[in-house]
Design a protein around this motif. Sequence first.
Motif, PDB file in Angstrom:
ATOM      1  N   CYS A  22       0.869  -1.175   0.000  1.00 16.81           N
ATOM      2  CA  CYS A  22       0.000   0.000   0.000  1.00 16.81           C
ATOM      3  C   CYS A  22       0.907   1.227   0.000  1.00 16.81           C
ATOM      4  CB  CYS A  22      -0.911  -0.004   1.206  1.00 16.81           C
ATOM      5  SG  CYS A  22      -1.921   1.491   1.384  1.00 16.81           S
ATOM      6  N   ALA A  23       1.023   1.863  -1.146  1.00 19.62           N
ATOM      7  CA  ALA A  23       1.838   3.063  -1.267  1.00 19.62           C
ATOM      8  C   ALA A  23       1.018   4.265  -0.811  1.00 19.62           C
ATOM      9  CB  ALA A  23       2.295   3.243  -2.708  1.00 19.62           C
ATOM     10  N   ILE A  24       1.571   5.023   0.135  1.00 21.13           N
ATOM     11  CA  ILE A  24       0.861   6.174   0.692  1.00 21.13           C
ATOM     12  C   ILE A  24       1.539   7.444   0.209  1.00 21.13           C
ATOM     13  CG2 ILE A  24       0.093   7.325   2.793  1.00 21.13           C
ATOM     14  CD1 ILE A  24       0.327   4.655   4.241  1.00 21.13           C
ATOM     15  N   SER A  25       0.824   8.217  -0.545  1.00 20.53           N
ATOM     16  CA  SER A  25       1.353   9.505  -0.962  1.00 20.53           C
ATOM     17  C   SER A  25       0.727  10.575  -0.084  1.00 20.53           C
ATOM     18  CB  SER A  25       1.029   9.772  -2.431  1.00 20.53           C
ATOM     19  OG  SER A  25      -0.371   9.874  -2.618  1.00 20.53           O
ATOM     20  N   ARG A  26       1.546  11.448   0.431  1.00 21.02           N
ATOM     21  CA  ARG A  26       1.055  12.482   1.349  1.00 21.02           C
ATOM     22  C   ARG A  26       1.913  13.721   1.210  1.00 21.02           C
ATOM     23  NH1 ARG A  26       2.795   8.616   6.393  1.00 21.02           N
ATOM     24  NH2 ARG A  26       4.963   8.341   5.747  1.00 21.02           N
ATOM     25  N   THR A  27       1.348  14.811   1.557  1.00 20.03           N
ATOM     26  CA  THR A  27       2.053  16.079   1.382  1.00 20.03           C
ATOM     27  C   THR A  27       2.781  16.512   2.642  1.00 20.03           C
ATOM     28  OG1 THR A  27       0.036  17.271   1.955  1.00 20.03           O
ATOM     29  CG2 THR A  27       0.435  16.854  -0.382  1.00 20.03           C
ATOM     30  N   THR A  28       2.559  15.795   3.736  1.00 23.44           N
ATOM     31  CA  THR A  28       3.254  16.113   4.971  1.00 23.44           C
ATOM     32  C   THR A  28       3.872  14.847   5.531  1.00 23.44           C
ATOM     33  OG1 THR A  28       1.413  15.669   6.464  1.00 23.44           O
ATOM     34  CG2 THR A  28       1.492  17.856   5.439  1.00 23.44           C
ATOM     35  N   ALA A  70       1.673  -7.348   9.233  1.00 20.58           N
ATOM     36  CA  ALA A  70       1.669  -5.992   8.689  1.00 20.58           C
ATOM     37  C   ALA A  70       2.967  -5.298   9.069  1.00 20.58           C
ATOM     38  CB  ALA A  70       0.472  -5.214   9.223  1.00 20.58           C
ATOM     39  N   SER A  71       3.495  -4.509   8.155  1.00 17.40           N
ATOM     40  CA  SER A  71       4.740  -3.802   8.422  1.00 17.40           C
ATOM     41  C   SER A  71       4.748  -2.484   7.670  1.00 17.40           C
ATOM     42  CB  SER A  71       5.950  -4.655   8.035  1.00 17.40           C
ATOM     43  OG  SER A  71       5.928  -4.947   6.650  1.00 17.40           O
ATOM     44  N   VAL A  72       5.721  -1.651   8.045  1.00 22.54           N
ATOM     45  CA  VAL A  72       5.834  -0.305   7.472  1.00 22.54           C
ATOM     46  C   VAL A  72       7.257  -0.070   7.002  1.00 22.54           C
ATOM     47  CG1 VAL A  72       5.607   2.160   7.925  1.00 22.54           C
ATOM     48  CG2 VAL A  72       4.039   0.551   9.029  1.00 22.54           C
ATOM     49  N   ASP A  73       7.409   0.527   5.843  1.00 27.37           N
ATOM     50  CA  ASP A  73       8.694   1.020   5.375  1.00 27.37           C
ATOM     51  C   ASP A  73       8.510   2.514   5.125  1.00 27.37           C
ATOM     52  OD1 ASP A  73      10.992   1.793   4.050  1.00 27.37           O
ATOM     53  OD2 ASP A  73      11.149  -0.066   2.918  1.00 27.37           O
ATOM     54  N   ASN A  74       8.892   3.319   6.100  1.00 30.50           N
ATOM     55  CA  ASN A  74       8.671   4.757   5.972  1.00 30.50           C
ATOM     56  C   ASN A  74       9.559   5.401   4.904  1.00 30.50           C
ATOM     57  OD1 ASN A  74       6.562   5.458   7.880  1.00 30.50           O
ATOM     58  ND2 ASN A  74       7.966   4.801   9.471  1.00 30.50           N
ATOM     59  N   ALA A  75      10.691   4.784   4.623  1.00 30.42           N
ATOM     60  CA  ALA A  75      11.558   5.316   3.571  1.00 30.42           C
ATOM     61  C   ALA A  75      10.866   5.243   2.214  1.00 30.42           C
ATOM     62  CB  ALA A  75      12.871   4.553   3.532  1.00 30.42           C
ATOM     63  N   ASN A  77       7.415   5.042   2.111  1.00 27.24           N
ATOM     64  CA  ASN A  77       6.019   5.434   2.342  1.00 27.24           C
ATOM     65  C   ASN A  77       5.064   4.308   1.968  1.00 27.24           C
ATOM     66  OD1 ASN A  77       6.615   7.988   3.337  1.00 27.24           O
ATOM     67  ND2 ASN A  77       6.555   8.919   1.301  1.00 27.24           N
ATOM     68  N   THR A  78       5.405   3.113   2.394  1.00 29.46           N
ATOM     69  CA  THR A  78       4.634   1.937   2.001  1.00 29.46           C
ATOM     70  C   THR A  78       4.325   1.074   3.218  1.00 29.46           C
ATOM     71  OG1 THR A  78       5.626   1.935  -0.195  1.00 29.46           O
ATOM     72  CG2 THR A  78       4.598  -0.104   0.525  1.00 29.46           C
ATOM     73  N   VAL A  79       3.112   0.575   3.233  1.00 28.80           N
ATOM     74  CA  VAL A  79       2.685  -0.379   4.249  1.00 28.80           C
ATOM     75  C   VAL A  79       2.482  -1.719   3.556  1.00 28.80           C
ATOM     76  CG1 VAL A  79       0.894  -0.946   5.920  1.00 28.80           C
ATOM     77  CG2 VAL A  79       1.586   1.431   5.597  1.00 28.80           C
TER      78      VAL A  79
END
Length: 130
Positions: A22-28, A70-75, A77-79
């Motif tokens: 799940c790629a998360i695009s965000r402005t902040t 479930a896991s997160v890769d903040n580099a 921006n993907t869950v």
Amino acid sequence: HVQLVESGGGPVEAGRSLRLSCAISRTTSTTYCAGWFRQAPGKGREGVAAVYTGGGPTYYADSVKGRFTASVDNAKNTVYLQMSSLKPEDTAMYYCAAKWVPNGVGCASPSGLGSSGYNYWGQGTQVTVS
């Protein structure tokens, strides 16, 4: 504004594994509670996993506990949702969703698996297990 795009679904044999992204695009750089949900034909939406992008524990539905991670890769921006030992009853459209919660409070809890409060949703990716 936040956009979520899921990928990684498809047909898979029972007992095999699949990883959804799940790629998360965000402005902040806001952190979110990210939830994974699924909906099978004729059934209601079920929350299966919740993870806070700011770190901390994850939370799972009993139906997937021990099989899904479930896991997160903040580099990136993907869950992710790593699904193992898949069963035919896992067949569903899978969605990721995001909501802001202060400091992740309540994310890794039954509240994280409830669809109310999630105000950003992806378009879904189909998983078919046979």
